[in-house]
Scaffold this motif. Structure first.
Motif, PDB file in Angstrom:
ATOM      1  N   ALA A 126      50.083 -37.593 -31.046  1.00  0.00           N
ATOM      2  CA  ALA A 126      50.403 -36.922 -30.098  1.00  0.00           C
ATOM      3  C   ALA A 126      51.875 -37.621 -28.960  1.00  0.00           C
ATOM      4  N   GLN A 127      51.721 -38.886 -28.789  1.00  0.00           N
ATOM      5  CA  GLN A 127      52.546 -39.530 -28.126  1.00  0.00           C
ATOM      6  C   GLN A 127      54.014 -39.005 -28.932  1.00  0.00           C
ATOM      7  N   THR A 128      54.381 -40.045 -30.275  1.00  0.00           N
ATOM      8  CA  THR A 128      54.919 -39.868 -31.057  1.00  0.00           C
ATOM      9  C   THR A 128      56.032 -38.549 -31.305  1.00  0.00           C
ATOM     10  N   PHE A 135      60.117 -32.681 -25.392  1.00  0.00           N
ATOM     11  CA  PHE A 135      59.523 -31.147 -24.613  1.00  0.00           C
ATOM     12  C   PHE A 135      58.922 -32.013 -23.314  1.00  0.00           C
ATOM     13  N   ASN A 136      58.224 -30.795 -22.074  1.00  0.00           N
ATOM     14  CA  ASN A 136      57.921 -31.708 -21.402  1.00  0.00           C
ATOM     15  C   ASN A 136      56.057 -31.749 -21.526  1.00  0.00           C
ATOM     16  N   ARG A 137      55.318 -32.024 -21.067  1.00  0.00           N
ATOM     17  CA  ARG A 137      54.490 -32.336 -21.239  1.00  0.00           C
ATOM     18  C   ARG A 137      53.023 -31.813 -21.807  1.00  0.00           C
ATOM     19  N   ASN A 138      53.682 -30.272 -20.975  1.00  0.00           N
ATOM     20  CA  ASN A 138      52.705 -28.565 -20.924  1.00  0.00           C
ATOM     21  C   ASN A 138      52.825 -28.489 -22.456  1.00  0.00           C
ATOM     22  N   ALA A 252      46.002 -34.724 -23.628  1.00  0.00           N
ATOM     23  CA  ALA A 252      47.132 -35.136 -22.923  1.00  0.00           C
ATOM     24  C   ALA A 252      47.857 -35.515 -22.096  1.00  0.00           C
ATOM     25  N   PHE A 253      49.270 -36.011 -22.366  1.00  0.00           N
ATOM     26  CA  PHE A 253      50.155 -36.976 -21.696  1.00  0.00           C
ATOM     27  C   PHE A 253      49.461 -36.725 -19.923  1.00  0.00           C
ATOM     28  N   LEU A 254      48.837 -38.113 -19.805  1.00  0.00           N
ATOM     29  CA  LEU A 254      48.851 -38.112 -18.444  1.00  0.00           C
ATOM     30  C   LEU A 254      49.466 -38.681 -17.389  1.00  0.00           C
ATOM     31  N   TYR A 264      48.909 -40.340 -23.360  1.00  0.00           N
ATOM     32  CA  TYR A 264      48.040 -38.921 -24.319  1.00  0.00           C
ATOM     33  C   TYR A 264      46.489 -39.533 -24.457  1.00  0.00           C
ATOM     34  N   ILE A 265      45.574 -38.654 -23.570  1.00  0.00           N
ATOM     35  CA  ILE A 265      44.324 -39.053 -23.462  1.00  0.00           C
ATOM     36  C   ILE A 265      43.005 -37.572 -23.336  1.00  0.00           C
ATOM     37  N   GLY A 266      42.642 -37.678 -23.958  1.00  0.00           N
ATOM     38  CA  GLY A 266      41.160 -36.575 -23.562  1.00  0.00           C
ATOM     39  C   GLY A 266      41.403 -35.931 -22.676  1.00  0.00           C
ATOM     40  N   VAL A 267      41.427 -34.859 -21.638  1.00  0.00           N
ATOM     41  CA  VAL A 267      40.277 -34.764 -20.856  1.00  0.00           C
ATOM     42  C   VAL A 267      40.585 -32.871 -21.024  1.00  0.00           C
TER      43      VAL A 267
END
Length: 308
Positions: A126-128, A135-138, A252-254, A264-267
């Motif tokens: 996901a980070q890659t 893009f924006n993180r959304n 999501a990118f925190l 990117y961490i699961g939240v």
């Protein structure tokens, strides 16, 4: 005009995701793969099932990214599985190259799409994708928590012999050994599971959830899970296409949430038409916070190997 979803990778996860999307009549589907014939054959087979299922969804299998143009969502499942004798770093480097390549091609054809990443190792991939797409993180979201929480809910429902519909469960952190299933926030018909399941049984269920993927690999011997992972990705697709504002655990990118930045961490995430619309911050105990930080460190190590 129907929505359009591209699925990159026509293996078991990708093809099954196409099946779920078509059977729910969520969108037209383009199934793309580098292997000639496989996406075409699977796509045509699925298309021919639509009259039986009474679903007006079009499915196209292709090797050409031109066919994916103007997709609303691109789900990326492409990548190789770890082979005997292959180190984790070797797997990481190979899938990093694949992810970088497919993201570049996918966004060239669909510059306004939302990316859902399913390839492993999930958080690093996901980070890659996020770094590559710019893009924006959304618009770049990883699928992990939906799958992990589904496994957790399955085992809770089995333990208590209740409907899976009664069970809500939350899992935070990276996808793997360091995931953090939150028993305090997991309920059966609103009742915390800590009130219903003894601690030693709950600890065993948490461990089984962490080992969920490995348990299936052990049974299959030459493959890995695909029904639940593909269904999890499609739940995210549905939440976005239908603008549901649904809260799901996603990678999501925190940017400072939970005291973590840059990874990117699961939240818990609210998903809607714009993709990731909000990260929900919940209060953690010191023990849970430490477990989440440990999970973040594991993600950082993977990202450091590939320089993302």
């Amino acid at each position: 005009m129907r929505k359009k979803v591209t699925i990159v990778g026509a293996g078991n996860v990708g093809a099954t995701a196409a099946h779920w999307i078509a059977s729910k009549e969520l969108a037209d589907v383009v199934l793309i793969d580098v292997v000639e014939g496989v996406p075409q054959g699977k796509g045509l087979d699925l298309l021919e099932a639509m009259p039986i299922e009474k679903r007006d969804a079009h499915i196209l299998g292709t090797n050409d990214y031109a066919d994916t143009a103007n997709s609303d969502i691109v789900v990326i499942t492409a990548g190789i599985a770890r082979k005997p004798g292959m180190s984790r770093d070797d797997l990481l480097q190979t899938n990093y190259k694949i992810m970088s390549d497919v993201v570049g091609k996918a966004i060239a054809a669909s510059p306004d799409c939302i990316l859902i990443i399913v390839s492993n190792p999930l958080d690093a991939m996901a980070q890659t994708a996020y770094r590559q797409a710019k893009f924006n993180r959304n618009r770049v979201i990883g699928m992990a928590g939906v799958l992990d929480s589904a496994r957790f809910r399955t085992f809770i429902a089995e333990e208590l012999k209740v409907s899976v519909e009664n069970v809500t469960a939350f899992v935070l952190g990276g996808h793997g050994d360091t995931m953090v299933p939150l028993a305090r926030y997991s309920t059966v018909a609103g009742i915390p599971i800590t009130e219903l399941i003894p601690k030693e049984r709950l600890d065993a269920i948490v461990q089984r959830t962490r080992d969920g993927g490995a348990e299936i690999v052990k049974y299959l011997k030459t493959g890995s899970a695909y029904y639940a992972p593909s269904a999890a990705a499609v739940e995210m697709v549905e939440a976005i296409l239908k603008d549901k504002k649904k809260i799901l655990p996603c990678a999501a990118f925190l940017e400072g949430e939970y005291g973590i930045s840059g990874y990117y961490i699961g939240v818990p995430c609210k998903l809607g038409a714009r993709g990731l619309e909000q990260i929900i911050e919940i209060r953690l105990t010191p023990e849970e916070e430490a477990a989440l930080k440990k999970s973040a460190e594991a993600v950082k190590e993977l990202c450091a190997v590939i320089g993302v």
